[in-house]
Write an enzyme that holds these catalytic residues in place. Structure first.
Site, PDB file in Angstrom:
ATOM      1  N   HIS A  38     -21.087  36.062 -17.222  1.00 56.58           N
ATOM      2  CA  HIS A  38     -21.791  35.791 -18.489  1.00 56.58           C
ATOM      3  C   HIS A  38     -21.869  34.283 -18.732  1.00 56.58           C
ATOM      4  O   HIS A  38     -22.891  33.766 -19.161  1.00 56.58           O
ATOM      5  CB  HIS A  38     -21.033  36.405 -19.671  1.00 56.58           C
ATOM      6  CG  HIS A  38     -20.920  37.899 -19.644  1.00 56.58           C
ATOM      7  ND1 HIS A  38     -19.712  38.545 -19.497  1.00 56.58           N
ATOM      8  CD2 HIS A  38     -21.838  38.873 -19.794  1.00 56.58           C
ATOM      9  CE1 HIS A  38     -19.893  39.847 -19.542  1.00 56.58           C
ATOM     10  NE2 HIS A  38     -21.176  40.080 -19.717  1.00 56.58           N
ATOM     11  N   LEU A 189     -18.644  40.078 -10.477  1.00 55.05           N
ATOM     12  CA  LEU A 189     -17.911  40.204 -11.742  1.00 55.05           C
ATOM     13  C   LEU A 189     -18.620  41.190 -12.669  1.00 55.05           C
ATOM     14  O   LEU A 189     -19.856  41.216 -12.727  1.00 55.05           O
ATOM     15  CB  LEU A 189     -17.799  38.831 -12.423  1.00 55.05           C
ATOM     16  CG  LEU A 189     -16.464  38.125 -12.194  1.00 55.05           C
ATOM     17  CD1 LEU A 189     -16.177  37.946 -10.718  1.00 55.05           C
ATOM     18  CD2 LEU A 189     -16.440  36.782 -12.887  1.00 55.05           C
ATOM     19  N   ARG A 192     -16.620  46.026 -16.399  1.00 54.98           N
ATOM     20  CA  ARG A 192     -15.971  47.287 -16.020  1.00 54.98           C
ATOM     21  C   ARG A 192     -14.933  47.107 -14.920  1.00 54.98           C
ATOM     22  O   ARG A 192     -14.158  48.030 -14.663  1.00 54.98           O
ATOM     23  CB  ARG A 192     -17.012  48.338 -15.648  1.00 54.98           C
ATOM     24  CG  ARG A 192     -17.822  48.775 -16.867  1.00 54.98           C
ATOM     25  CD  ARG A 192     -18.618  50.043 -16.654  1.00 54.98           C
ATOM     26  NE  ARG A 192     -19.148  50.546 -17.913  1.00 54.98           N
ATOM     27  CZ  ARG A 192     -20.376  50.339 -18.356  1.00 54.98           C
ATOM     28  NH1 ARG A 192     -21.228  49.610 -17.654  1.00 54.98           N
ATOM     29  NH2 ARG A 192     -20.785  50.842 -19.517  1.00 54.98           N
TER      30      ARG A 192
HETATM   31  P1  AMP Z   1     -23.485  42.861 -20.255  1.00 54.43           P
HETATM   32  O1  AMP Z   1     -22.584  42.223 -21.229  1.00 54.43           O
HETATM   33  O2  AMP Z   1     -22.785  43.655 -19.199  1.00 54.43           O
HETATM   34  O3  AMP Z   1     -24.628  43.583 -20.908  1.00 54.43           O
HETATM   35  O4  AMP Z   1     -24.157  41.660 -19.447  1.00 54.43           O
HETATM   36  C1  AMP Z   1     -24.855  40.646 -20.116  1.00 54.43           C
HETATM   37  C2  AMP Z   1     -25.642  39.863 -19.109  1.00 54.43           C
HETATM   38  O5  AMP Z   1     -24.767  39.259 -18.169  1.00 54.43           O
HETATM   39  C3  AMP Z   1     -26.636  40.732 -18.307  1.00 54.43           C
HETATM   40  O6  AMP Z   1     -27.865  40.042 -18.188  1.00 54.43           O
HETATM   41  C4  AMP Z   1     -25.942  40.888 -16.994  1.00 54.43           C
HETATM   42  O7  AMP Z   1     -26.839  41.081 -15.910  1.00 54.43           O
HETATM   43  C5  AMP Z   1     -25.244  39.536 -16.859  1.00 54.43           C
HETATM   44  N1  AMP Z   1     -24.123  39.614 -15.917  1.00 54.43           N
HETATM   45  C6  AMP Z   1     -23.098  40.501 -15.930  1.00 54.43           C
HETATM   46  N2  AMP Z   1     -22.295  40.294 -14.866  1.00 54.43           N
HETATM   47  C7  AMP Z   1     -22.825  39.264 -14.161  1.00 54.43           C
HETATM   48  C8  AMP Z   1     -22.465  38.583 -12.956  1.00 54.43           C
HETATM   49  N3  AMP Z   1     -21.398  38.925 -12.243  1.00 54.43           N
HETATM   50  N4  AMP Z   1     -23.264  37.567 -12.545  1.00 54.43           N
HETATM   51  C9  AMP Z   1     -24.360  37.212 -13.248  1.00 54.43           C
HETATM   52  N5  AMP Z   1     -24.760  37.818 -14.390  1.00 54.43           N
HETATM   53  C10 AMP Z   1     -24.004  38.824 -14.837  1.00 54.43           C
END
Ligand code: AMP
Length: 290
Positions: A38, A189, A192
């Protein structure tokens, strides 16, 4: 705004008032429980926009009844402190709605979908997930009207769907895909990953290792499409630990998420693996010339 402070916004009204005084906005939508993946999106937005708004909202519409909506880690204090350490005196706002109604007003009954990118990959095991994602992004874009919005390439299908929706409904917003942030051992990363034990994390590496091997072998067989599908079958048939199983593993055209064609210029090797009950996703993007 205090130059070292990050401003927390908890209501749509407060957000509207702030937006009257700022322009040039990068938006980073998240569900919180922030990790370095993030933060890589946040850093990119900070470097490319005068103002960055990070939304932290666990969106109920993208969870099915049997999923982890109630258990999803909510860690606002830690998230704010990570954002403060990353923002280094830049104009950063965190929109963490105090209730669901701040995002979906009472009786809000619209849902959005982009059918051409559904019925495949993650949507098979999460049937209403992308409808929920599209709807929340629609609401955030409508409330915030950012100039640019940042999404991780880890959720590649989500990125395709949001690009398609934005092209139709918010053509002025530039959607920016940010590369996958990985642990030093290759594991992508994800919030989960917290659910995994040390041993399960080792088992989870089978996902990235498989994608990486397939990417190596692909160099030798693309554009032979028959060989690509054999590659997938072979990878799926490799012996694996008893507590892991494939949800899907595919090589597809990265622009359409359909079968690879002779005309495809970019393909994606996308996989989803269950480690016990935890479903992980990852992918590798490959350009034809590379
Ligand atoms: P989430 O909080 O899981 O909805 O993720 C928020 C944003 O962070 C989304 O656009 C995800 O694709 C991005 N994201 C989550 N994990 C990663 C990662 N390991 N590398 C790059 N972006 C990520």
């Amino acid at each position: 705004m205090d130059r070292q402070m990050v401003q927390l916004i908890t209501s749509a009204n407060e957000l509207t008032a702030i937006l009257e005084n700022i322009s040039s906005i990068g938006l980073v939508p998240t569900m919180g429980n922030l990790h370095k993946g993030h933060l890589s999106l946040i850093k990119k937005s900070i470097s490319e926009n005068k103002n960055t708004i990070i939304s932290i909202f666990v969106n109920p519409k993208q969870f099915s009844p049997n999923e982890d909506f109630t258990e999803y880690p909510r860690t606002l204090e830690q998230d704010l402190s990570k954002i403060k350490n990353t923002s280094k005196g830049k104009n950063v706002y965190v929109f963490s709605p105090k209730s669901i109604e701040e995002v979906y007003p009472p009786n809000f009954s619209t849902t959005l979908r982009v059918p051409s990118f559904e019925n495949k990959l993650c949507a098979i095991s999460r049937p209403n997930h992308f409808e929920g994602v599209c709807t929340v992004i629609y609401r955030l874009f409508t409330l915030i009207k950012p100039n640019q919005a940042y999404f991780g390439q880890k959720d590649f299908q989500q990125l395709c769907i949001i690009k398609a929706m934005s092209k139709d409904l918010f053509p002025k917003i530039k959607i920016i895909g940010v590369p996958i942030y990985r642990d030093s051992n290759g594991l992508a990363l994800s919030s989960r990953n917290k659910y995994l034990s040390i041993n399960e994390k080792k088992d989870a590496l089978h996902l990235f290792k498989t994608l990486k091997n397939m990417a190596e072998q692909m160099k030798m067989c693309w554009p032979n499409i028959k060989k690509l599908s054999q590659l997938t079958t072979d990878a799926k048939n490799l012996p694996i630990a008893t507590n892991i199983r494939w949800d899907y593993l595919s090589i597809i055209d990265a622009n359409t998420l359909e079968q690879v064609r002779d005309t495809s210029t970019q393909v994606i090797i996308a996989g989803s693996l269950y480690v016990n009950k935890i479903r992980l996703i990852d992918n590798i993007l490959i350009n034809k010339e590379s």
